[in-house]
Design a protein around this motif. Structure first.
Motif, mmCIF file in Angstrom:
data_model
loop_
_atom_site.group_PDB
_atom_site.id
_atom_site.type_symbol
_atom_site.label_atom_id
_atom_site.label_comp_id
_atom_site.label_asym_id
_atom_site.label_seq_id
_atom_site.Cartn_x
_atom_site.Cartn_y
_atom_site.Cartn_z
ATOM 1 N N LYS A 25 0.848 -1.184 0.000
ATOM 2 C CA LYS A 25 0.000 0.000 0.000
ATOM 3 C C LYS A 25 0.893 1.246 0.000
ATOM 4 O O LYS A 25 1.669 1.460 0.932
ATOM 5 C CB LYS A 25 -0.923 -0.009 1.220
ATOM 6 N N LEU A 27 1.347 5.327 -0.209
ATOM 7 C CA LEU A 27 0.760 6.658 -0.056
ATOM 8 C C LEU A 27 1.653 7.637 -0.821
ATOM 9 O O LEU A 27 2.870 7.475 -0.847
ATOM 10 C CB LEU A 27 0.707 7.033 1.426
ATOM 11 N N GLU A 52 -1.512 -1.020 -4.211
ATOM 12 C CA GLU A 52 -2.579 -0.032 -4.030
ATOM 13 C C GLU A 52 -1.929 1.339 -3.879
ATOM 14 O O GLU A 52 -1.125 1.540 -2.964
ATOM 15 C CB GLU A 52 -3.373 -0.331 -2.767
ATOM 16 N N THR A 54 -2.431 5.412 -3.307
ATOM 17 C CA THR A 54 -3.343 6.480 -2.887
ATOM 18 C C THR A 54 -2.594 7.807 -2.895
ATOM 19 O O THR A 54 -1.587 7.956 -2.207
ATOM 20 C CB THR A 54 -3.862 6.215 -1.452
ATOM 21 N N ILE A 72 -5.348 4.369 -9.847
ATOM 22 C CA ILE A 72 -4.797 5.208 -8.770
ATOM 23 C C ILE A 72 -5.956 5.847 -8.008
ATOM 24 O O ILE A 72 -6.906 6.353 -8.613
ATOM 25 C CB ILE A 72 -3.884 6.313 -9.358
ATOM 26 N N GLU A 73 -5.871 5.793 -6.673
ATOM 27 C CA GLU A 73 -6.924 6.428 -5.865
ATOM 28 C C GLU A 73 -6.483 7.820 -5.441
ATOM 29 O O GLU A 73 -5.317 8.025 -5.116
ATOM 30 C CB GLU A 73 -7.178 5.596 -4.615
ATOM 31 N N PHE A 74 -7.418 8.763 -5.470
ATOM 32 C CA PHE A 74 -7.087 10.120 -5.032
ATOM 33 C C PHE A 74 -7.833 10.420 -3.737
ATOM 34 O O PHE A 74 -9.060 10.339 -3.698
ATOM 35 C CB PHE A 74 -7.457 11.143 -6.115
ATOM 36 N N GLU A 75 -7.075 10.718 -2.696
ATOM 37 C CA GLU A 75 -7.667 11.058 -1.395
ATOM 38 C C GLU A 75 -7.626 12.581 -1.289
ATOM 39 O O GLU A 75 -6.557 13.174 -1.140
ATOM 40 C CB GLU A 75 -6.846 10.402 -0.282
ATOM 41 N N SER A 144 -5.172 3.104 7.559
ATOM 42 C CA SER A 144 -4.977 2.454 6.255
ATOM 43 C C SER A 144 -3.725 1.581 6.206
ATOM 44 O O SER A 144 -3.527 0.841 5.241
ATOM 45 C CB SER A 144 -4.885 3.504 5.156
ATOM 46 N N PHE A 146 -0.375 2.025 5.558
ATOM 47 C CA PHE A 146 0.434 2.085 4.338
ATOM 48 C C PHE A 146 1.804 1.462 4.596
ATOM 49 O O PHE A 146 2.290 1.441 5.729
ATOM 50 C CB PHE A 146 0.595 3.542 3.889
#
Lengths: 530, 530
Positions: A25, A27, A52, A54, A72-75, A144, A146
């Protein structure tokens, strides 16, 4: 258990550890525009390898998520700055960098540069505060779990997040003004006698006066970094962590520094074991061009084409500058593809076409491309190196001046000055890099060096991020210099001690000699009296 | 020509250059014993890749050609020293290193060390003279058109041959006393505050007094290197080339330095772009053992075995030392395989077997192996790291002390003193590394770091030798520091100039102030008079 089975078990014990196969994970603490474009390539590769990813982004941003369809996840966290304020900030800053800074005197340059850097720093600080003081966000990140944070240290805070979340840290950095981050936070020794300070526009072979200039630049940047820039960050970091700390201390904890250059462009200098030079990791073989562009390129015949872009941040220039440029380009036999968003210049030649967007890498990889007119951003310069295309550099701000100086020194480019160049200057520059074969030869030499590495830059970048996840850091690459004070690092305490010892010994010897002399004289006098 | 065809042509233009496919011609200037064993691995790999490898060896030598059946060619030149003289030289030198040097006081150590180094240097000089003044040999080498020379700089001359033959140069080096070669000939900055000088037996985390010691070591080695060692070589090199030159200048021309360590064993420190750390390149997965040895190993049951060797140079030790060692080993529950060539010790336990030769790497890779008692040579230490085996170090000379200190600092080994240890000391040391699980854990940690690299050390070594052949050097990795004098490198001239400027400005300001004051006083007096 048989020997073979035990041996196999041992190998499993070793390999099982590395290739646990399980995805990590990641970040990400990014930076806008070209920084993001480059980092994005690494993130895409991580996603491909099932990690993953983020990315932490503020609610007001200019380059993230644009046309994004990846995994890709955007926080997103609420930012203090509105979109309009952000756009105004970038526009104003850019105008000052491009149109005001180059006109300054020596000291005026430093003063304005400091003012601009101060504004940049304030903006970065607001981003950092928006993130770390957002309790909801921080709780979410804590939960989370990471495995690593990948951060662009141009906007500090990634290091602070790593400390708060207790996870390893990987940097992606092109440079920091005066190379101060690399020196103070990485422990990298850079002798000013042959390592030109970032943004000095000097080469690695300096005259005496250039070495004087480089040392003055270094001292100025060091002073500026330590007194002005770091102070605010030290305060913020100490407040957040609840104990006295500094930006340098936090940055110094980075496990790996991925530097966005390589020895094709960079002048060779000392490095540290946890610095990886991964310049050009975003470059790829050229893909076929869209039909309209391909047709235009083909229509150039044997003369070929010239590609022209001032980068992702500068779409338009003033009308006067646009006309000067267009008039120069109108006189070359090549066709020109110009990425331009402003009003069509009156002097535009029939050989020049304006585009709001061009497939730059694919165009530079096209066999008809003869030259690249560029602002000298690292991404564009690396695409030119990758495809072996000579450049005409019109640097505007940041590292662009240094990049162009490097290409010029290596014989693969010429430089023109954006504010003062005439049409003839530009024309002459373009003709030079196209007609003098040495520029193409040197560009090809850099290209060969770039392509001839044991591992491709992108693979190396991904390897070290994965390494850090597998081993929970890379402590074995971290120099012990981080645990020393500045005077210990330079052995000043040791030298002082040795000097004191020598002086003491000399003092004792002198005293003894004097005493002996006195006794000798006294006994002499006594004898005489007798 | 279609776009695709032109693109293909471009790729061919690039790739054709690199992978010309044609094999290269490699000349080798080696060094005896463990140095040769390590280099041999690289040469075997080059031969596998169809390169022609020619090793220059003197008529009297101890380790080359032994049982050689490979395609490596040996070019023999008549040596001034006879075989008997050479054997006597090595035996005498080794005895002094092992039995006399450790007994010396601080200054006695330096004096004897200097005497021994002087003798080594004289021997190396004779080898060099035998080669370069042999007209027939030199003519043959000139006509052979080699593409690269791979040399061990521990015996200088490879660099001189590279200059004479005008071919690129790749070094294979473990270390040079005081790291002087690396500093003066490579331009490598090694701050004495956290980089322990080679042969100082210090770690990278030093107390104040250790830092004082390290600086004194550094200054002593620098002095010794520059005044004593280099002088003779400078004279010889200048004579051969017919122009004034120095050993440092010639060595500084090396394109690539292959260093025989990595960050598993080495303490992290600054490096240069043309330094590749390829430690452990000779290590391989274990092969099955010969039947007699396998049976003995299996007979150890759950206790396992201990492997013991003092290296390729030291087959036997004094009877007294052998008895002390044997008595210690007799008390452990493990079976012991001891590489030993002398008279069978009276105290030898039933658990210990003596062998004139052992398959060391295969034994260390055996699941039953619990510990490795070693002199701490780099090859053996790397085999222990590769297979994750904790060590008991009994260093005898050279880099062995440093290697053992490194393993001890990293928690993967303990050290005992060869001359003063008792049976109990050895017994205690072996028991510690076997029974305290932290030693095995740390050895496994080093092993994981060693195995987790983007490219294997051997592949990297071969890559850079081939790179140098493809590109006729690696100039893009060479720091500009080589073109500076020592005072320019340290910016002393620039600092002097700036100091002079500041003093001049202060002088002028003071003078002006004084003049102003004088005038003011005079005009005051005048006014008073009026």
């Amino acid at each position: 258990m048989s020997v073979k089975m035990k041996a196999a078990l041992f190998l499993l014990q070793l390999s099982g550890f590395f290739g646990s196969g399980s995805a990590g994970k990641v970040l990400v603490w990014p930076m806008e525009y070209s920084h993001w474009l480059n980092l994005r390539t690494i993130l895409d590769e991580l996603v491909k390898k099932d990690h993953e990813v983020t990315v932490l982004i503020p609610s007001a941003s200019l380059s993230y998520e644009v046309g994004d369809t990846s995994a890709i996840e955007f926080e997103k966290y609420p930012a203090s700055l509105s979109m309009a304020e952000l756009e105004e900030l970038y526009k104003d800053s850019l105008n000052k960098y491009i149109y005001e800074l180059p006109k300054q005197s020596f000291w005026g340059y430093f003063l304005l540069y400091q003012e601009l850097a101060w504004e940049d720093s304030k903006y970065c600080e607001s981003l950092c505060k928006d993130a770390v003081f957002n309790k909801e966000l921080m709780a979410k990140l804590q939960n989370s779990s990471f495995d690593v944070i990948v951060a662009d240290p141009f906007v500090p805070c990634g290091d602070l997040l790593a400390e708060i979340l207790k996870i390893p840290l990987v940097y992606s950095l092109r440079f920091f003004p005066g190379s101060t981050h690399e020196k103070y936070s990485g422990g990298l020794p850079l002798p000013p006698s042959y390592v030109p300070v970032a943004q000095s526009e000097l080469s690695d072979r300096m005259t005496f006066m250039e070495r004087v200039q480089n040392l003055i630049f270094m001292l100025s940047f060091d002073f500026w970094f330590q007194i002005f820039n770091e102070k605010n960050w030290n305060q913020l970091y100490s407040e957040v962590l609840g104990r006295p700390t500094t930006l340098s201390e936090m940055m110094g904890k980075a496990d790996i520094w991925l530097i966005r250059t390589y020895w094709d462009l960079e002048f060779p200098h000392p490095v540290l074991p946890n610095f990886e030079y991964v310049g050009g990791l975003h470059c790829r073989p050229a893909k076929p061009l869209p039909k309209e562009i391909e047709d235009f390129v083909q229509s150039s015949g044997e003369h070929g084409v010239v590609v022209f872009s001032l980068g992702s941040m500068v779409g338009a220039v003033t009308e006067e500058r646009a006309n000067v440029i267009a008039a120069g380009l109108a006189q070359i036999p090549q066709k020109v593809l110009w990425r331009f968003e402003g009003k069509k210049p009156d002097t535009l030649g029939s050989n020049t076409r304006l585009y709001k967007w061009i497939p730059q890498n694919d165009l530079l990889g096209h066999p008809k491309t003869k030259a690249f007119i560029t602002h000298g951003g690292t991404n564009g310069i690396y695409e030119a190196i990758y495809h072996g295309i000579p450049v005409v550099g019109i640097p505007l701000f940041g590292d662009q001046f240094d990049n162009v100086v490097h290409m010029k020194t290596k014989g693969a480019g010429v430089r023109v000055d954006f504010l003062t160049m005439s049409s003839t200057d530009l024309l002459h520059a373009v003709k030079t890099v196209i007609n003098d074969p040495s520029y193409k030869e040197n560009a090809m030499r850099l290209s060969r060096i770039h392509h001839d590495q044991p591992v491709k830059p992108l693979d190396r970048a991904v390897f070290w991020i994965e390494f850090v996840m597998r081993h929970k850091g890379a402590k074995h690459l971290r120099v012990a210099a981080h645990d020393l004070t500045w005077y210990q690092y330079h052995s000043l305490d040791v030298l002082g001690f040795l000097l004191a010892c020598v002086l003491t010994v000399m003092f004792v010897i002198t005293k003894c000699c004097l005493l002996c002399c006195q006794r000798f004289t006294k006994s002499g006098k006594k004898k005489k009296r007798e």
